[in-house]
Design a protein around this motif. Structure first.
Motif, PDB file in Angstrom:
ATOM      1  N   PRO A  80     -34.425 -18.034 -23.487  1.00 31.21           N
ATOM      2  CA  PRO A  80     -35.640 -18.226 -24.307  1.00 31.21           C
ATOM      3  C   PRO A  80     -35.509 -19.323 -25.353  1.00 31.21           C
ATOM      4  CG  PRO A  80     -35.147 -15.886 -24.059  1.00 31.21           C
ATOM      5  CD  PRO A  80     -33.958 -16.636 -23.541  1.00 31.21           C
ATOM      6  N   ALA A  81     -34.275 -19.691 -25.719  1.00 29.46           N
ATOM      7  CA  ALA A  81     -34.084 -20.768 -26.693  1.00 29.46           C
ATOM      8  C   ALA A  81     -34.029 -22.135 -26.029  1.00 29.46           C
ATOM      9  CB  ALA A  81     -32.801 -20.533 -27.492  1.00 29.46           C
ATOM     10  N   LEU A  82     -33.918 -22.174 -24.704  1.00 33.16           N
ATOM     11  CA  LEU A  82     -33.853 -23.446 -23.991  1.00 33.16           C
ATOM     12  C   LEU A  82     -35.240 -23.997 -23.681  1.00 33.16           C
ATOM     13  CD1 LEU A  82     -30.895 -22.915 -21.489  1.00 33.16           C
ATOM     14  CD2 LEU A  82     -30.928 -24.384 -23.514  1.00 33.16           C
TER      15      LEU A  82
ATOM     16  N   VAL B 128     -29.506 -22.392 -14.204  1.00 31.06           N
ATOM     17  CA  VAL B 128     -29.808 -23.567 -15.018  1.00 31.06           C
ATOM     18  C   VAL B 128     -28.505 -24.258 -15.410  1.00 31.06           C
ATOM     19  CG1 VAL B 128     -30.870 -24.403 -17.142  1.00 31.06           C
ATOM     20  CG2 VAL B 128     -31.887 -22.471 -15.919  1.00 31.06           C
ATOM     21  N   TYR B 129     -28.483 -25.570 -15.221  1.00 30.55           N
ATOM     22  CA  TYR B 129     -27.349 -26.389 -15.641  1.00 30.55           C
ATOM     23  C   TYR B 129     -27.804 -27.204 -16.837  1.00 30.55           C
ATOM     24  CZ  TYR B 129     -23.309 -29.539 -15.242  1.00 30.55           C
ATOM     25  OH  TYR B 129     -22.164 -30.254 -15.476  1.00 30.55           O
ATOM     26  N   VAL B 130     -27.152 -26.986 -17.988  1.00 30.22           N
ATOM     27  CA  VAL B 130     -27.521 -27.686 -19.214  1.00 30.22           C
ATOM     28  C   VAL B 130     -26.646 -28.929 -19.349  1.00 30.22           C
ATOM     29  CG1 VAL B 130     -27.809 -27.517 -21.708  1.00 30.22           C
ATOM     30  CG2 VAL B 130     -28.123 -25.481 -20.272  1.00 30.22           C
ATOM     31  N   ALA B 131     -27.287 -30.097 -19.325  1.00 32.09           N
ATOM     32  CA  ALA B 131     -26.569 -31.370 -19.467  1.00 32.09           C
ATOM     33  C   ALA B 131     -27.100 -32.075 -20.703  1.00 32.09           C
ATOM     34  CB  ALA B 131     -26.759 -32.229 -18.227  1.00 32.09           C
ATOM     35  N   GLY B 132     -26.515 -31.757 -21.851  1.00 27.15           N
ATOM     36  CA  GLY B 132     -27.041 -32.298 -23.105  1.00 27.15           C
ATOM     37  C   GLY B 132     -28.392 -31.670 -23.401  1.00 27.15           C
ATOM     38  N   THR B 133     -29.428 -32.501 -23.415  1.00 24.26           N
ATOM     39  CA  THR B 133     -30.787 -31.982 -23.608  1.00 24.26           C
ATOM     40  C   THR B 133     -31.545 -31.845 -22.298  1.00 24.26           C
ATOM     41  OG1 THR B 133     -31.607 -34.230 -23.988  1.00 24.26           O
ATOM     42  CG2 THR B 133     -30.956 -32.951 -25.936  1.00 24.26           C
ATOM     43  N   ASP B 134     -30.922 -32.263 -21.203  1.00 21.11           N
ATOM     44  CA  ASP B 134     -31.544 -32.146 -19.885  1.00 21.11           C
ATOM     45  C   ASP B 134     -31.249 -30.783 -19.272  1.00 21.11           C
ATOM     46  OD1 ASP B 134     -32.857 -34.502 -19.723  1.00 21.11           O
ATOM     47  OD2 ASP B 134     -31.425 -35.510 -18.402  1.00 21.11           O
ATOM     48  N   LEU B 135     -32.267 -30.201 -18.662  1.00 25.24           N
ATOM     49  CA  LEU B 135     -32.091 -28.952 -17.921  1.00 25.24           C
ATOM     50  C   LEU B 135     -32.275 -29.252 -16.439  1.00 25.24           C
ATOM     51  CD1 LEU B 135     -34.194 -26.511 -20.147  1.00 25.24           C
ATOM     52  CD2 LEU B 135     -31.731 -26.957 -20.226  1.00 25.24           C
ATOM     53  N   ARG B 136     -31.290 -28.833 -15.653  1.00 26.06           N
ATOM     54  CA  ARG B 136     -31.355 -29.081 -14.220  1.00 26.06           C
ATOM     55  C   ARG B 136     -31.142 -27.786 -13.445  1.00 26.06           C
ATOM     56  NH1 ARG B 136     -31.587 -34.298 -12.860  1.00 26.06           N
ATOM     57  NH2 ARG B 136     -31.212 -35.834 -14.517  1.00 26.06           N
ATOM     58  N   ALA B 137     -31.710 -27.738 -12.263  1.00 26.15           N
ATOM     59  CA  ALA B 137     -31.487 -26.585 -11.399  1.00 26.15           C
ATOM     60  C   ALA B 137     -30.044 -26.617 -10.925  1.00 26.15           C
ATOM     61  CB  ALA B 137     -32.444 -26.622 -10.208  1.00 26.15           C
TER      62      ALA B 137
ATOM     63  N   VAL C 231     -36.716 -30.660 -20.473  1.00 23.33           N
ATOM     64  CA  VAL C 231     -35.905 -30.950 -21.645  1.00 23.33           C
ATOM     65  C   VAL C 231     -35.694 -29.664 -22.432  1.00 23.33           C
ATOM     66  CG1 VAL C 231     -35.746 -32.265 -23.790  1.00 23.33           C
ATOM     67  CG2 VAL C 231     -36.798 -33.296 -21.768  1.00 23.33           C
ATOM     68  N   ALA C 232     -34.458 -29.454 -22.867  1.00 26.40           N
ATOM     69  CA  ALA C 232     -34.136 -28.254 -23.639  1.00 26.40           C
ATOM     70  C   ALA C 232     -34.790 -28.315 -25.006  1.00 26.40           C
ATOM     71  CB  ALA C 232     -32.627 -28.108 -23.783  1.00 26.40           C
ATOM     72  N   ASP C 233     -35.382 -27.208 -25.425  1.00 26.00           N
ATOM     73  CA  ASP C 233     -36.020 -27.151 -26.743  1.00 26.00           C
ATOM     74  C   ASP C 233     -34.991 -27.322 -27.860  1.00 26.00           C
ATOM     75  OD1 ASP C 233     -38.494 -26.818 -25.624  1.00 26.00           O
ATOM     76  OD2 ASP C 233     -38.508 -24.633 -25.833  1.00 26.00           O
ATOM     77  N   ASP C 234     -33.939 -26.509 -27.817  1.00 22.04           N
ATOM     78  CA  ASP C 234     -32.912 -26.556 -28.864  1.00 22.04           C
ATOM     79  C   ASP C 234     -31.587 -26.083 -28.262  1.00 22.04           C
ATOM     80  OD1 ASP C 234     -31.355 -26.468 -31.126  1.00 22.04           O
ATOM     81  OD2 ASP C 234     -32.872 -25.502 -32.378  1.00 22.04           O
ATOM     82  N   PRO C 235     -30.878 -26.979 -27.550  1.00 22.88           N
ATOM     83  CA  PRO C 235     -29.645 -26.565 -26.871  1.00 22.88           C
ATOM     84  C   PRO C 235     -28.572 -26.062 -27.823  1.00 22.88           C
ATOM     85  CG  PRO C 235     -29.876 -28.959 -26.837  1.00 22.88           C
ATOM     86  CD  PRO C 235     -31.173 -28.400 -27.332  1.00 22.88           C
ATOM     87  N   GLY C 236     -28.522 -26.605 -29.050  1.00 19.24           N
ATOM     88  CA  GLY C 236     -27.531 -26.138 -30.019  1.00 19.24           C
ATOM     89  C   GLY C 236     -27.776 -24.694 -30.420  1.00 19.24           C
TER      90      GLY C 236
END
Length: 316
Positions: free
Chosen positions: A95-97, A134-143, A170-175
């Motif tokens: 939910p934070a992504l 979900v694969y989080v690559a920085g601010t990018d979200l990938r399947a 794009v991730a909302d707030d990955p941190g």
């Protein structure tokens, strides 16, 4: 300021305890370990009916829009009962992504989500049965596509290497998402540590040696008292971190909670083995389910070294 859980939060924790205590969680965990997920799915749906899966999801997607403190309350109980599955990834991190209609299925308990977030979360938990990876690559979200399965010290934590694929957004707030994952993991550790302490105390009361319960010996009392103290010192750090999730000191407080909860749970695990003796090492004894869970969670969502480094950097 009132530094205590509300009556609603206390009742919520009690409801989770009542539900999970009535289930044969040992059988559920052992089934999950060998790839039989149906019993674990039933537990997932039962907890979804209590609102666990909807906790921090916005109301417009069928969620409860609860606080991080509510999240910690729930994950402490999940850790206490050693509930298997990608709970951290699905309930705390996703939910934070991002926020879209896919969260409706998560809130209803219909979707399990697995997440890889390198470098600190390089592998995806239960990616083979997840409805979304979900694969989080920085601010990018990938399947993410799971490739090879990897072994874990905790047999109920099935980890998979993941290949990033189609871009999801794009991730909302990955941190913040990472910190919520670390916070939820810290809560699980605290719950697992408390379970180990409770189990060890109960065993010390019924195991007899030289005509006396071993819990009557000062050496055993001191060991258990040290664990109780360590857990109680970690608990305020955990809840302080939950309160601070929206403040500038978030990373420092989350890391402090993760380190403290990991140390307390590790001490509870070592002491549990000492109190139980040889029987605690056997695969048949349920103590091992909590022991291996603690060992795995200590390094999940950031190693102790990483979190100590963040604390140091924040203080300096």
């Amino acid at each position: 300021m009132r530094f205590a859980l509300s009556q609603e939060q206390t009742d919520f924790a009690a409801s989770m305890d009542h539900l999970l205590s009535d289930l044969d969680m040992t059988a559920v965990i052992r089934a999950w370990t060998v790839g039989e997920h149906e019993p674990g799915r039933k537990v997932w749906h039962a907890l979804a009916e209590l609102g666990v899966t909807a906790l921090v999801i916005p109301e417009r997607f069928g969620g409860l829009a609860a606080t991080a403190v509510d999240l910690v309350v729930a994950f402490e109980r999940l850790g206490y009962h050693t509930v298997p599955g990608p709970w951290v990834e699905t309930v705390a991190v996703l939910p934070a992504l991002f926020e879209d209609e896919s969260l409706e299925g998560v809130a209803a308990g219909e979707k399990l989500v697995s997440i890889a977030n390198p470098p600190h979360v390089p592998y995806a938990l239960d990616a083979d049965i997840a409805d979304l990876c979900v694969y989080v690559a920085g601010t990018d979200l990938r399947a993410g596509t799971p490739t090879s399965a990897l072994s874990s010290v905790d047999g109920a934590r099935r980890l998979f290497a993941v290949e990033p694929g189609e871009r999801l957004g794009v991730a909302d707030d990955p941190g913040r998402a990472f910190d919520l994952g670390a916070l939820a993991t810290a809560a699980q550790l605290l719950g697992a540590g408390q379970r180990l302490l409770d189990t060890s105390v109960a065993y010390a009361k019924q195991r007899r040696q030289y005509g006396r319960a071993i819990g009557q010996y000062q050496s055993i009392k001191h060991l258990l008292a040290d664990v109780a103290t360590k857990l109680e010192l970690a608990r305020p750090l955990l809840y302080a971190a939950a309160v601070a999730t929206g403040s500038p000191v978030r990373t420092r407080d989350v890391s402090a909670a993760k380190v403290a909860a990991g140390e307390a749970a590790s001490l509870a695990a070592r002491t549990g083995l000492q109190v139980h003796g040889a029987i605690g090492y056997t695969a048949e004894h349920s103590l091992g389910l909590s022991l291996t869970k603690v060992r795995a969670l200590v390094g999940a969502w950031g190693t102790p070294a990483f979190h100590r480094r963040r604390i140091l950097e924040a203080l300096v």
